[in-house]
Enzyme design. Sequence first.
Site, PDB file in Angstrom:
ATOM      1  N   GLU A  94      45.679  19.083  46.281  1.00 37.91           N
ATOM      2  CA  GLU A  94      46.504  20.271  46.038  1.00 37.91           C
ATOM      3  C   GLU A  94      46.567  20.655  44.562  1.00 37.91           C
ATOM      4  OE1 GLU A  94      51.189  21.554  46.618  1.00 37.91           O
ATOM      5  OE2 GLU A  94      50.387  19.830  47.681  1.00 37.91           O
ATOM      6  N   ASP A  95      46.659  19.653  43.677  1.00 42.77           N
ATOM      7  CA  ASP A  95      46.957  19.947  42.269  1.00 42.77           C
ATOM      8  C   ASP A  95      45.825  19.658  41.293  1.00 42.77           C
ATOM      9  OD1 ASP A  95      49.507  20.697  43.027  1.00 42.77           O
ATOM     10  OD2 ASP A  95      50.347  18.703  42.711  1.00 42.77           O
TER      11      ASP A  95
END
Length: 765
Positions: A94-95
């Site tokens: 996600e990051d």
Amino acid sequence: MPETLPPVEKKSLENNIFKPSISGLLRRVETYDPHANLKLIEDAYDLAASAHNGQLRDNGDAYITHPIAVASILAGFRMDVTSILVGLLHDTIEDTGITLADLQNRFGEDVAALVDGVTKLTRLELQSDRTKQAENFRKLVLAMSRDIRVLIVKLADRLHNMRTLHYVQRLDRRQRISRETMDIYAPLAERIGMDRVKTELQNIAFAQLEPEADATIRARLNFLRGQGADVIDQISKELTSLCAEAGLDDVDVTGREKSPFSIWEKMKRRNIAFEQLSDIMAFRLIVPTRDACYMALGAIHGAYPMIAGRFKDYISTPKANGYQSLHTGVTLRSPRNQKIEVQIRTREMHDWAEDGVASHWAYKEDMTPNERETMALSGIFGKNNRKLRWVQDLLEILEDSEAPDEFLENTKLELYQDQVFCFTPKGQLISLPRGATPIDFAYAVHSQVGDTCVGAKVNGRLIPLRHELQNGDQVEIMTARGGTPSPSWERFVVTGKARARIRRFVVAQQRQVYIDNGRVAIAKAFRQEGADGSEKVLEGILKELRQASVEDLYVAVGNGQLGPKDVVNAAYPELKPAGRAPRLVPGLSPRFGQSLLLGAGNIPARKKTSQSNQIIKGLGVGIATSFAGCCRPIPGDSIVGVIAQSKGVTIHRKGCQNLASFSENPERFIEVDWDYDAIAKRVDTTPYTARLSVVATNEPAVLATLTNAAAKSGGSVVNLKIVNRQLDFMEILVDVEVKDLKHLLSLITSFRVAVGVMQVERVKG
């Protein structure tokens, strides 16, 4: 809003505030699993540390401290190595620039699939926050239906985020995260039996959402604690001695205070003030065997008077999440006359009650790593096991819900559980939320049974389908071939599964009506023009009219989105009229109530539409409606319409005392309900007014306390009248402005915890 969180409870999962480190995590895993592949955990840490390099948390720490903390919480549950790896890697997709393929290559498909399940959806930039939340939750449900470890990791992630929530600067963001935690993650923790996680999540979220109530309850608990500092130790010794007299020597007795959120919920549920709570203290007895549970119960009931209605046997009838324990309430001997709650369970029951599903992943010395991995998707986690049947119910809701928002709302209904236990005629146990009806029961048995339900018998007697089921009821559902759900069922069912299925049928039924109306309107329009309106012609203009199919085109015309003339003109552009009437400049359009000369005559003034009619279902178009001033109904109340001569329909609460005056004319009553969809779409946000009766001590500060409590709960006092004043108390009528019934109940509880307030009731008429 306080900037720091309240201290973590003694029974918190993490008893010490520590700076997470990879070496500490490795030691922790090795203590319960000497065979763990620590090199694999180090590799996952190295990848996460490299990927998150340069990223910071809200408190300024390096971001890698968060994955380590999540993995440490999972190690506290004694989870398997796969779960620890996912805890370290859960934010990488996600990051960071790490891809799913990268994780598959380095750690295998299982780890990659679990990380993907925990990862929030991306590419939702154009969606509202609520739709994002719903879509992400939808993905989580699908992932945890394949492997429940996805949910355990997600809860560990949310738990650490909540513990550090006070570092988030923006109040609105803290409250949004807390509301999501209260609505979704705490109930999910409860559903898989992780009571410690649920309690900690609720208490932290409660401190953010209701800071004034939280501070008040904590202050009162501190005061009571100061008055009887040694009372818990005394009662624990008394219970231990009592069990020893009954021949139970190996008994572990612990005492604790109820948590602030638990006290708040009990005050709301029982409709009482803080002083009226009789069981702020709870005691737990851990005994060796199941039989010893009942022996200890007998000893306690033999020594102390039992509080009526407080005994619950969750051993013979476990909760849906597998929780087992005996609960009872007793009054201790004089001179104390203290009321307490007692829970009795075995060590195995206690492990499940505290850590739920996670306790079954706990390392067992006689199991090999392969056996533990095999256990992950079998045994207690098998498809047919009733402890995870609720996950299948969520999947059915997912299939039946038309939109993500609807799925989220129906899921919230499914997660909240204050249970009743009912039986089929063959003795099968069905657990349902309190307030459930035979329709909810029918859908819990099977969706097809619910769809074809035409009647029900409870304990051998025919009863209405809106009848509220009680513990121990035997329910027989009567079905008919070709039977269909009634749209009116949606008004009284309480389970998300039933509501989603009924709404799906209603939507399908409404769609068919639109299709039929649209088909007729289009055929008539083509016939008037003498043109061919066959389906082949319609298929040729679908792209121009932005419709996916001919059926969708019929729906668009049937519900008024498109006019039949628009369809004809799209098919035969040459039939379009040559000229069009001039349009009014928007800024110069006439106001209703004024006349505009257009040669042929004047436009009549528009009739004022009643606001109440716009948010009430069950009335004909154009019927004037008004809200009764005696009982002041607000959205969420059970309501009834009363036909008034020359005044249309007046909306009363069903508990209004003034309804008795119409009892001789039952034909004047009309069944109505709130149109919650219309309420949600209202542009006008004018609040609703409710009237409360408050009994408080006769002190000047009480009035200020009430207005402050209302303001801090997001409401406001608009009228206040002292109707009775005595030397030591006074009775006050207070009119408050609120958004709906839920808001009102929250405000009432805020009043009840206020110093000097003895009683708060809503005026019935």
